[in-house]
Design a protein around this motif. Structure first.
Motif, PDB file in Angstrom:
ATOM      1  N   GLY B  32      16.532  33.914  -8.101  1.00 20.98           N
ATOM      2  CA  GLY B  32      16.409  34.103  -6.656  1.00 20.98           C
ATOM      3  C   GLY B  32      15.138  33.568  -6.026  1.00 20.98           C
ATOM      4  N   ILE B  33      14.360  32.797  -6.781  1.00 22.76           N
ATOM      5  CA  ILE B  33      13.120  32.248  -6.219  1.00 22.76           C
ATOM      6  C   ILE B  33      13.371  30.823  -5.713  1.00 22.76           C
ATOM      7  CG2 ILE B  33      10.767  31.519  -6.795  1.00 22.76           C
ATOM      8  CD1 ILE B  33      10.578  33.855  -8.695  1.00 22.76           C
ATOM      9  N   PHE B  34      13.052  30.589  -4.444  1.00 23.94           N
ATOM     10  CA  PHE B  34      13.127  29.240  -3.866  1.00 23.94           C
ATOM     11  C   PHE B  34      12.027  28.395  -4.479  1.00 23.94           C
ATOM     12  CE2 PHE B  34      15.730  30.362  -0.094  1.00 23.94           C
ATOM     13  CZ  PHE B  34      16.540  29.228  -0.090  1.00 23.94           C
ATOM     14  N   ILE B  35      12.376  27.308  -5.097  1.00 12.99           N
ATOM     15  CA  ILE B  35      11.368  26.485  -5.751  1.00 12.99           C
ATOM     16  C   ILE B  35      10.776  25.477  -4.768  1.00 12.99           C
ATOM     17  CG2 ILE B  35      11.007  24.710  -7.533  1.00 12.99           C
ATOM     18  CD1 ILE B  35      11.164  27.615  -8.539  1.00 12.99           C
ATOM     19  N   ASP B  36       9.454  25.445  -4.749  1.00  9.37           N
ATOM     20  CA  ASP B  36       8.748  24.429  -3.967  1.00  9.37           C
ATOM     21  C   ASP B  36       8.526  23.237  -4.909  1.00  9.37           C
ATOM     22  OD1 ASP B  36       6.882  22.790  -2.762  1.00  9.37           O
ATOM     23  OD2 ASP B  36       5.655  24.451  -1.996  1.00  9.37           O
ATOM     24  N   PHE B  37       9.452  22.290  -4.832  1.00  9.64           N
ATOM     25  CA  PHE B  37       9.406  21.154  -5.764  1.00  9.64           C
ATOM     26  C   PHE B  37       8.184  20.280  -5.520  1.00  9.64           C
ATOM     27  CE2 PHE B  37      13.898  22.316  -5.579  1.00  9.64           C
ATOM     28  CZ  PHE B  37      14.179  22.455  -6.926  1.00  9.64           C
ATOM     29  N   ASP B  38       7.780  20.178  -4.275  1.00 11.66           N
ATOM     30  CA  ASP B  38       6.617  19.346  -3.956  1.00 11.66           C
ATOM     31  C   ASP B  38       5.355  19.895  -4.621  1.00 11.66           C
ATOM     32  OD1 ASP B  38       8.232  17.742  -2.467  1.00 11.66           O
ATOM     33  OD2 ASP B  38       7.670  18.640  -0.535  1.00 11.66           O
ATOM     34  N   ALA B  39       5.286  21.219  -4.661  1.00  9.68           N
ATOM     35  CA  ALA B  39       4.114  21.833  -5.291  1.00  9.68           C
ATOM     36  C   ALA B  39       4.061  21.486  -6.770  1.00  9.68           C
ATOM     37  CB  ALA B  39       4.155  23.349  -5.097  1.00  9.68           C
ATOM     38  N   VAL B  40       5.218  21.436  -7.395  1.00 13.50           N
ATOM     39  CA  VAL B  40       5.256  21.079  -8.819  1.00 13.50           C
ATOM     40  C   VAL B  40       4.837  19.624  -9.007  1.00 13.50           C
ATOM     41  CG1 VAL B  40       6.717  20.864 -10.874  1.00 13.50           C
ATOM     42  CG2 VAL B  40       7.080  22.781  -9.274  1.00 13.50           C
ATOM     43  N   GLN B  41       5.440  18.734  -8.202  1.00 10.25           N
ATOM     44  CA  GLN B  41       5.108  17.320  -8.347  1.00 10.25           C
ATOM     45  C   GLN B  41       3.643  17.064  -8.003  1.00 10.25           C
ATOM     46  OE1 GLN B  41       7.398  15.058  -9.722  1.00 10.25           O
ATOM     47  NE2 GLN B  41       5.483  13.934  -9.953  1.00 10.25           N
TER      48      GLN B  41
END
Lengths: 354, 354, 354, 354
Positions: B32-41
């Protein structure tokens, strides 16, 4: 795994300062090993309080009792259960602490995390838990090849630093003095230091150096199992431990690669040993050496300002037992924890080729 | 568990310097956690080679590809599989190393332990593996409460030491210069140092300081799961890491208990923070801070004497990519590994009361 | 450990029915083993959908791609990462299921547990995950001594039961027919049964028998590691599996001890083998044999009454792919899972004596 | 993990039939739970030998002693260590077995695997180890919500089968007779059966059915952690257990999907419960039920042919204690092992959403 030491050879423990007993279970100890029980008790005796005037005076025989896993003197491969009874709990000494948080102790964090705590003598946060580790390490040592030698010694007390390298010291003379520094000149100054600290009701920190000789090549795993990481994890679990460095350590950060690199000889030993016997996380046959930092013990024989559970100002009195400097008694802890980690990695290494 | 990071939230990884791809699997990521993909990249980009003139020049886009565990932008609770392809492997650069052992690398120990090794670029011993950890840490960070802040920065390069405390620095300015030291005065000197080292084909070590703010109270376990031990284990698994200290660290060994103890205030914060935000292995709500030592990288742009597999004298030439100082690129590694450890302990802590 | 297969040799996996790929990481695979890639792909092909008219028709090449841990054909001891891409996902087939709960599927429990689910093709609950296990098992099998033989075959489909003992069957003829029962007489009747069930849009259950020959003595651990328990755990993780029995199994509960006891011969083999090759949790050198029960697949080619997320009556239509009987394709799953479990216990057993 | 029960809530145990004591350590028991000690001792008493004329007569008080983890009646979150002393070891009864291998016992496999064995009373292979599991399970049960009910009962002895469904039985009357079958009609016949078997010095097998009511929805993990797999693993570790089936089990393999599928009602309960309360490996709120098979005990009160360590023909005499049918005493073992597994999965489930 949390609450466990080791990966294949594992140690689970229990016990609180003022409970009935400490104890543990060692799993996957190989079968068929004759146990040298005296060697185990000897290590426990080295850790025991009350051995000299410079350490805490709690009276405990610390006699270990094996309950399983050994039959007619030999290990059977079954879990080894052991017990060490507490004999000198004086719970009433601690009743005054029920509602008070001692500075730099675990009182506040335990209460905050668990909603309650066994306040008698620090409960599970007491360093008495290390009795389990010494027992288990002294057993695990008997898995390692006979030629492996593990030495820990006190390399500094406060600002009294033994500045000789371990290779200049007689490592079999570590127990020749109360402070467990094999350099008698430094030892004397360290003892003096501790005595003066003790007199003032205060405490002082120190460091321990550990050296492993004749370790087989190949112990440690490439990623998340590097030998230095397993050792660091074990050491940082010791109460009061604040740091770990191996080989060239923090000083090595100042060096250039051309100075730091250990040049190979024809027999694959190296001319220098800044690597501390570990390359790529794996033992390379050279001496392993590392250094462990200990802060000064938090229990003082002086009154200190603190707060109670409600946050109200409160005085923590200088009661209980005084351990002016923890490092002399931490020597067998470092040594035997190291033995446990090495025995675990030694077993695992046997499965990496077929 | 060896070959795994984390205890409940776990990361398993694979990959070699010159294989097709790196990758990993994260288990028990909450649903249920919205992933911040930009933060990962973004974190992956910070670790990426070739960002400035003072780091290694291997060209990799380090684009992460998620294969599972995320649906319509949200985690599903299922294992998260991810891949990062290698794009700039030049295996032929390394053919000359097949039979040669580079000094202070893992070449010899891998061969001795496993009987063979993937010699291309160091194979599994390459620090490129840390790309997996940065990815996993950047994801794990999203489990932690929003207010938790984690900062790592370069606090020394060789003998150029930033002697300000972290509390005097603007921690949001870490990336404002190439060396990732938020003290611009020190940063300039560090960059100079690295440039001069680079020119000589040599390398230099350094240290990284990591600070965690606003961490909830209660993370860490009493015995064999102390927060500092989990952090130390993670850090000592980083290639080239030689030491770890938290709070007062090695300097604290010189202090007296009466100086070192952190006195409580009415709100259970403490007046000083020699404890480094951890008491009894458990976070106490104060800032966590620790320091990590890195040796100089072993690959030089100079010829070095060494031996081959048969022990015959051999020259290791100064070929390949030059990383004169590893610490600027190690900053996101330390930061994101820390995030992973904290997220793991954060989840576990939720089960300790009912 | 949950979300992992194996104890020392471990498999972590990821993947969803309609994600990009399935894949996994195998740790602690011993170094130096030449991998027979064809043998791995052969097992994957045996599990592949669309092989005959009696199984599901999803088109997948199920080609495995190894990403690490193997160099010049041999294992390096490093984690083996592998991928199997999904090629035939038709997500839109499943859009109608977003809000509906199919009877006896995981739709409702996933939603209730995780608060959301990837509804496309069952997401993580799809039996397509077994592709990872077959791959890992086919690799693990290569650790075991060459003489070890593992056979699984269909021993019943609905009420069509092959009543011959495994010792009366030609176990190398298992793949000679579509239903994978080496008794051609029973096989014919089973195929008929499945065809008639298929025609009606329905499904039917069945059982698989697995036999292991020439296994070394000593695999399995005394307590919480019994060989039968590790096998049972693995089997009950297969989708649709409802039961496990080994040796005399449920029928043995009707026997008297004097009938059931396996009398030793002079060479330590036994005259009978009601023990199923395992005594005290440890392999005794006799054939291992066990039986696994599979329920009928829940997806029918008929409309069924069900409810939606709000609990409102709703029809689940007979759409998607039809797998009238799961057991023929479960044969390689049982076989290769068994191989994985045995390889894990085989490695561990090597550490129990020194 | 081998040699451990549970994944997060874990139990490590030790002990041998004729050692000093059995015992265990439970980790990660949540803090703040008031322990009902009587409930624990009650379960131990149910398992105790010598309760009736139809079970073994070894005299043991089986009094549990808690050594840690509980303070002022409440759990502290620390490891719970416990001991149960052996009081009735008569080692000399077993001296005649030192060199002899009893049929269908672990004597031969232990010797072959470990190179030696504690032959007194079967050593670690004795079913007395289950005393640890009952203790741990009875504690773990106190973590579960109050409304969860767990019932195990004897559903067959040899060919005497209680053919009523659990829903037709008064599950609170299980202990009303010596054989622990709540159907008094069947119970009487079972007792007769056991008495006649006992008279002949023989033994007989049987089955146990276990039912769990009011379990929260969501327990169990999608892959390699399915609730049924964790239960099966636990059960197959019980001495003499030969099989496990849940829900429709082996009988379900005969059914068609259209008969077997459990149709949802508006409240997400299902009209039938062939799924046995578990869908996709996760509890769905319906009753969990499963059946466990036990072979006849291998120790007979008759002489049996066997071999000694050298493979020479040898007679194993009918000495020692006679347990004509193991299932009545296995009832609390099944029940409390189930409680432990459920408590472990219950805790883990709390971390799967945030």
């Amino acid at each position: 795994m949390i609450n466990q030491l080791g990966n294949f050879l594992t140690l689970s423990t229990f016990g609180e300062s003022h409970g009935e007993a400490y104890g543990g279970i060692i799993t996957h100890f190989p079968a068929g090993i004759f146990i040298d029980f005296d060697a185990v008790q000897h290590q426990l005796n080295r850790r025991k309080p009350g051995q000299s005037s410079i350490v805490t005076q709690r009276k405990e025989s610390d006699t270990i009792r094996f309950l399983s896993g050994i039959f007619e003197g030999k290990t059977t491969g079954m879990p080894i259960g052991f017990l060490i009874f507490n004999e000198n709990q004086k719970s009433k000494d601690y009743n005054h602490l029920e509602d008070r948080y001692r500075p730099s102790h675990a009182d506040f964090t335990y209460d905050a995390k668990f909603g309650l705590r066994d306040y008698r003598g620090g409960g599970r946060s007491s360093a008495r838990e290390t009795v389990n580790w010494v027992a288990a390490g002294a057993l695990a040592r008997q898995i390692l090849p006979k030629e492996v030698e593990i030495y820990a010694y006190v390399s500094s007390v406060g600002n009294v630093v033994c500045d000789k390298s371990y290779s200049e010291l007689s490592l079999n003379e570590i127990d020749h003095n109360d402070v467990r520094c094999p350099d008698s000149f430094s030892a004397e100054k360290m003892i003096e230091k501790i005595k003066s600290i003790k007199k003032s009701g205060d405490t002082i920190g120190g460091t321990i150096t550990c050296v492993v000789k004749n370790l087989p090549i190949g112990l440690g795993e490439p990623v998340f199992g590097k030998l230095q990481a397993e050792l660091a994890r074990a050491m940082l679990n010791i109460n009061a431990c604040k740091g770990f460095e191996y080989g060239s350590g923090f000083a090595g950060t100042m060096m250039k690669g051309s100075e730091h690199n250990d040049v190979f000889k024809a027999d694959f030993t190296t001319e220098t040993n800044h690597s501390g016997g570990i390359q790529g996380g794996i033992s390379n046959g050279m001496d392993i050496y590392f250094r462990v930092a200990f802060k000064p013990v938090a229990t003082l024989m002086k009154s200190q300002n603190s707060v109670d559970k409600e946050g109200k100002a409160s005085i923590v009195e200088g009661k209980g037992r005084h351990d002016p400097c923890v490092v002399p008694r931490a020597v067998p802890i470092v040594e035997n924890l190291t033995a446990f980690v090495l025995a675990d990695m030694y077993l695992i290494n046997r499965l990496r080729r077929i």
